[in-house]
Design a protein around this motif. Structure first.
Motif, PDB file in Angstrom:
ATOM      1  N   UNK A  11       0.842  -1.202   0.000  1.00  0.00           N
ATOM      2  CA  UNK A  11       0.000   0.000   0.000  1.00  0.00           C
ATOM      3  C   UNK A  11       0.875   1.248   0.000  1.00  0.00           C
ATOM      4  N   UNK A  12       1.922   1.231   0.819  1.00  0.00           N
ATOM      5  CA  UNK A  12       2.835   2.383   0.858  1.00  0.00           C
ATOM      6  C   UNK A  12       3.502   2.592  -0.494  1.00  0.00           C
ATOM      7  N   UNK A  13       3.946   1.493  -1.099  1.00  0.00           N
ATOM      8  CA  UNK A  13       4.611   1.591  -2.399  1.00  0.00           C
ATOM      9  C   UNK A  13       3.656   2.148  -3.447  1.00  0.00           C
ATOM     10  N   UNK A  14       2.429   1.638  -3.454  1.00  0.00           N
ATOM     11  CA  UNK A  14       1.433   2.106  -4.418  1.00  0.00           C
ATOM     12  C   UNK A  14       1.147   3.594  -4.232  1.00  0.00           C
ATOM     13  N   UNK A  15       0.979   4.015  -2.989  1.00  0.00           N
ATOM     14  CA  UNK A  15       0.716   5.424  -2.714  1.00  0.00           C
ATOM     15  C   UNK A  15       1.886   6.299  -3.144  1.00  0.00           C
ATOM     16  N   UNK A  16       3.093   5.853  -2.862  1.00  0.00           N
ATOM     17  CA  UNK A  16       4.277   6.616  -3.267  1.00  0.00           C
ATOM     18  C   UNK A  16       4.395   6.685  -4.784  1.00  0.00           C
ATOM     19  N   UNK A  17       4.083   5.572  -5.444  1.00  0.00           N
ATOM     20  CA  UNK A  17       4.134   5.558  -6.904  1.00  0.00           C
ATOM     21  C   UNK A  17       3.087   6.491  -7.502  1.00  0.00           C
ATOM     22  N   UNK A  72      13.006   3.210  -6.416  1.00  0.00           N
ATOM     23  CA  UNK A  72      13.341   3.410  -5.008  1.00  0.00           C
ATOM     24  C   UNK A  72      12.222   2.883  -4.113  1.00  0.00           C
ATOM     25  N   UNK A  73      10.975   3.098  -4.530  1.00  0.00           N
ATOM     26  CA  UNK A  73       9.842   2.619  -3.742  1.00  0.00           C
ATOM     27  C   UNK A  73       9.830   1.091  -3.694  1.00  0.00           C
ATOM     28  N   UNK A  74      10.131   0.463  -4.807  1.00  0.00           N
ATOM     29  CA  UNK A  74      10.176  -0.997  -4.847  1.00  0.00           C
ATOM     30  C   UNK A  74      11.301  -1.518  -3.958  1.00  0.00           C
ATOM     31  N   UNK A  75      12.444  -0.853  -3.999  1.00  0.00           N
ATOM     32  CA  UNK A  75      13.575  -1.272  -3.166  1.00  0.00           C
ATOM     33  C   UNK A  75      13.249  -1.086  -1.684  1.00  0.00           C
ATOM     34  N   UNK A  76      12.585   0.003  -1.352  1.00  0.00           N
ATOM     35  CA  UNK A  76      12.204   0.246   0.041  1.00  0.00           C
ATOM     36  C   UNK A  76      11.216  -0.809   0.520  1.00  0.00           C
ATOM     37  N   UNK A  80      11.902  -3.423   3.575  1.00  0.00           N
ATOM     38  CA  UNK A  80      11.009  -3.434   4.738  1.00  0.00           C
ATOM     39  C   UNK A  80      10.390  -4.803   4.971  1.00  0.00           C
ATOM     40  N   UNK A  81      10.235  -5.586   3.932  1.00  0.00           N
ATOM     41  CA  UNK A  81       9.593  -6.895   4.083  1.00  0.00           C
ATOM     42  C   UNK A  81      10.613  -8.025   4.177  1.00  0.00           C
ATOM     43  N   UNK A  82      11.894  -7.699   4.211  1.00  0.00           N
ATOM     44  CA  UNK A  82      12.942  -8.716   4.317  1.00  0.00           C
ATOM     45  C   UNK A  82      12.803  -9.441   5.650  1.00  0.00           C
ATOM     46  N   UNK A  83      12.920 -10.737   5.612  1.00  0.00           N
ATOM     47  CA  UNK A  83      12.835 -11.548   6.816  1.00  0.00           C
ATOM     48  C   UNK A  83      14.208 -12.150   7.125  1.00  0.00           C
TER      49      UNK A  83
END
Length: 95
Positions: A11-17, A72-76, A80-83
């Protein structure tokens, strides 16, 4: 838990995009309006051509900026979702 985190990051990525796309659209519109104004006031065909070239450069730069921000949004999102755990919840570090 991880699924919710991934959804939130999406959702954050979509909003930023969307914001990046809107900003690029505004820059492209401003470039077009400025070109039209410059072409109206220009007397020399060379000045008119320069106005068109300047507009094209601004439009291209806006598109490049948008694409860079999408990357950059995709990389962020990925960061953030890295486990830190591997498959099936086993730690990936040395035992």
């Amino acid at each position: 838990m991880q699924g919710g985190k991934k959804a939130g990051e999406s959702v954050k990525e979509t909003a930023s995009n969307m914001g990046a796309s809107a900003k690029a659209g505004m820059e492209k519109t401003k470039a077009t309006v400025q070109e039209k104004a410059e072409r109206l006031t220009a007397r020399d065909p060379l000045e008119k051509e320069m106005a068109s070239q300047k507009k094209e450069a601004r439009v291209n730069q806006a598109e490049l900026d948008k694409q860079a921000e999408h990357g950059q949004n995709a990389a962020a999102k990925e960061a953030a979702t890295y486990s830190p755990t591997g498959e099936h919840g086993h730690h990936t570090g040395v035992h």
